[in-house]
Design an enzyme around this catalytic site. Structure first.
Site, PDB file in Angstrom:
ATOM      1  N   SER A  41      29.983  -5.725   2.385  1.00 55.16           N
ATOM      2  CA  SER A  41      29.162  -4.613   2.864  1.00 55.16           C
ATOM      3  C   SER A  41      28.237  -5.112   3.970  1.00 55.16           C
ATOM      4  O   SER A  41      27.968  -6.311   4.072  1.00 55.16           O
ATOM      5  CB  SER A  41      28.318  -4.042   1.720  1.00 55.16           C
ATOM      6  OG  SER A  41      27.200  -4.881   1.441  1.00 55.16           O
ATOM      7  N   ASP A  42      27.756  -4.195   4.787  1.00 60.49           N
ATOM      8  CA  ASP A  42      26.643  -4.557   5.660  1.00 60.49           C
ATOM      9  C   ASP A  42      25.390  -4.610   4.780  1.00 60.49           C
ATOM     10  O   ASP A  42      25.414  -4.223   3.609  1.00 60.49           O
ATOM     11  CB  ASP A  42      26.502  -3.557   6.806  1.00 60.49           C
ATOM     12  CG  ASP A  42      25.858  -4.189   8.037  1.00 60.49           C
ATOM     13  OD1 ASP A  42      25.156  -5.206   7.896  1.00 60.49           O
ATOM     14  OD2 ASP A  42      26.058  -3.668   9.142  1.00 60.49           O
ATOM     15  N   TRP A  43      24.287  -5.074   5.353  1.00 64.04           N
ATOM     16  CA  TRP A  43      23.081  -5.357   4.568  1.00 64.04           C
ATOM     17  C   TRP A  43      22.646  -4.125   3.759  1.00 64.04           C
ATOM     18  O   TRP A  43      22.225  -3.112   4.311  1.00 64.04           O
ATOM     19  CB  TRP A  43      21.955  -5.798   5.501  1.00 64.04           C
ATOM     20  CG  TRP A  43      20.714  -6.233   4.790  1.00 64.04           C
ATOM     21  CD1 TRP A  43      19.789  -5.426   4.205  1.00 64.04           C
ATOM     22  CD2 TRP A  43      20.267  -7.581   4.591  1.00 64.04           C
ATOM     23  NE1 TRP A  43      18.782  -6.172   3.649  1.00 64.04           N
ATOM     24  CE2 TRP A  43      19.050  -7.504   3.872  1.00 64.04           C
ATOM     25  CE3 TRP A  43      20.754  -8.835   4.945  1.00 64.04           C
ATOM     26  CZ2 TRP A  43      18.327  -8.647   3.509  1.00 64.04           C
ATOM     27  CZ3 TRP A  43      20.027  -9.961   4.594  1.00 64.04           C
ATOM     28  CH2 TRP A  43      18.833  -9.870   3.882  1.00 64.04           C
ATOM     29  N   ALA A  44      22.795  -4.226   2.431  1.00 62.75           N
ATOM     30  CA  ALA A  44      22.363  -3.177   1.501  1.00 62.75           C
ATOM     31  C   ALA A  44      23.014  -1.818   1.768  1.00 62.75           C
ATOM     32  O   ALA A  44      22.484  -0.786   1.362  1.00 62.75           O
ATOM     33  CB  ALA A  44      20.839  -3.041   1.500  1.00 62.75           C
ATOM     34  N   SER A  45      24.175  -1.814   2.433  1.00 65.80           N
ATOM     35  CA  SER A  45      24.785  -0.526   2.782  1.00 65.80           C
ATOM     36  C   SER A  45      25.303   0.223   1.557  1.00 65.80           C
ATOM     37  O   SER A  45      25.497   1.440   1.614  1.00 65.80           O
ATOM     38  CB  SER A  45      25.910  -0.709   3.800  1.00 65.80           C
ATOM     39  OG  SER A  45      27.021  -1.388   3.261  1.00 65.80           O
TER      40      SER A  45
END
Length: 368
Positions: free
Chosen positions: A274-278
């Site tokens: 995932s992207d950061w905390a997506s």
């Protein structure tokens, strides 16, 4: 529970070694491989004693962490790797990621400027030099290349990609992957590449981060996807999904993108981070009602590793045990993550990227 070490037998094929290791893993340990944490303390300094840093440290010692980002430098990487390899039940090594965008210590022009050269060999060399330095610093994974196509100058990340031309973007995407990963992924001077952001991040409305993307299938298939497909053809080992929605569904929870296209049509067998905390951002998008719902939707959709939303490690074991998420979904994600770790040679030598003499010799070497 006593564990076998059969997965350490180098004579066995990687897929067999993965299967042997999976049989030894608890659900908690499997989910742990899907959990990525940001560096949270000076590893060679005091151990954290309170707050989230203490929880992360406990998870690391329990084998509930599969990857770290923003931990770099041989001393720091080796100290964390020793915890994972020598203090956890199964001793599964970590993969260490970092944003190596246009060089590590020795900087190249920004990716958009490199693209303007049309010099594919120079671009490949730029990525190769970056990989050499990053790997000497203990890293084995970069969150690049950014292969987003965009024709909106308002989008703040235009400089990270190759511009607005799909053909050129596809050629450059493949060149960067080959530069980062080299001929052999298990060499100590190459690193795993990550194609991002999957998908259509460059087409957010008004160029606004995290925003809506409303796109036709024609533009998706003919403009956005070809550079990503080029990275798969070049052997890229990881993908990163994106913050935006695509036709109403967040990319992180998008079955069509991750299961149907990437892992289905394209037969990609690496893993998706995932992207950061997506994963947590899907709540903000209105696609998930809470953290548990977001974790379930992301895992089912094919997001294999959770970067810093903490939702897999918090919710996914419960979701498997109550039947909301099939354990086979988790097994598929973990198999993909372990596959890349085996391909990097981390099970054969977890400290192969932790050579202080090489770090001193390579970083900033003008002869590269």
């Amino acid at each position: 529970m006593a564990q076998s070490k059969k997965h350490l037998d180098k004579s066995k094929p990687i897929e067999e070694r993965i299967s042997l290791l999976l049989k030894e893993m608890t659900v908690e340990e499997k989910v742990g491989q899907m959990n990525q944490y940001n560096g949270f303390w000076d590893v060679t300094g005091p151990v954290p004693e309170n707050g989230s840093a203490e929880d992360k440290y406990k998870h690391l010692k329990q084998g509930w962490v599969g990857s770290m980002l923003n931990v770099r430098g041989v001393k720091e990487v080796k100290a964390v790797q020793k915890i994972a390899v020598e203090q956890t039940r199964l001793g599964i090594p970590l993969i260490f990621g970092f944003d190596v965008i246009h060089g590590y210590k020795t900087l190249s022009p920004i990716p958009l400027a490199e693209a303007a050269s049309w010099d594919l060999e120079a671009i490949k060399k730029s990525a190769s030099v970056a990989a050499d330095e990053a790997s000497a610093s203990g890293l084995n994974w970069t969150f690049g290349p950014n292969v987003d196509i965009s024709n909106d100058a308002r989008w703040g990340r235009v400089m990270e990609g190759a511009g607005e031309d799909t053909y050129l973007g596809s050629k450059i995407a493949a060149a960067r992957v080959k530069g980062f990963q080299g001929e052999k992924l298990d060499s100590n001077n190459t690193i795993a590449a990550c194609a991002k952001h999957f998908a259509a991040y460059g087409f957010v409305e008004a160029g606004l981060e995290y925003n809506v993307v409303d796109i036709s299938n024609s533009k998706l298939y003919n403009t956005v996807l070809p550079p990503f497909k080029a990275t798969v053809n070049a052997g890229v080992r990881t993908f990163m999904n994106s913050f935006n929605t695509v036709n109403g569904i967040p990319a992180t929870g998008n079955v069509f993108l991750q299961r149907d296209i990437l892992k289905g049509d394209w037969k990609f067998n690496g893993f998706v981070v995932s992207d950061w905390a997506s994963i947590g951002e899907m709540i903000t998008h209105g696609h998930a009602k809470d953290g548990a719902d977001a974790a379930a939707k992301a895992a089912i959709a094919g997001s294999d590793m959770d970067m810093e939303s903490h939702l897999y490690v918090k919710e996914l074991v419960k979701l498997v045990k109550n039947g909301t998420v099939k354990e086979s979904v988790v097994d598929d994600a973990v198999r993909r993550i372990l596959r890349v770790k085996f391909e990097l040679g981390l099970f054969d030598d977890p400290y192969k990227y932790c050579d202080e003499a090489r770090e001193k010799a390579v970083i900033g070497n003008k002869n590269k």
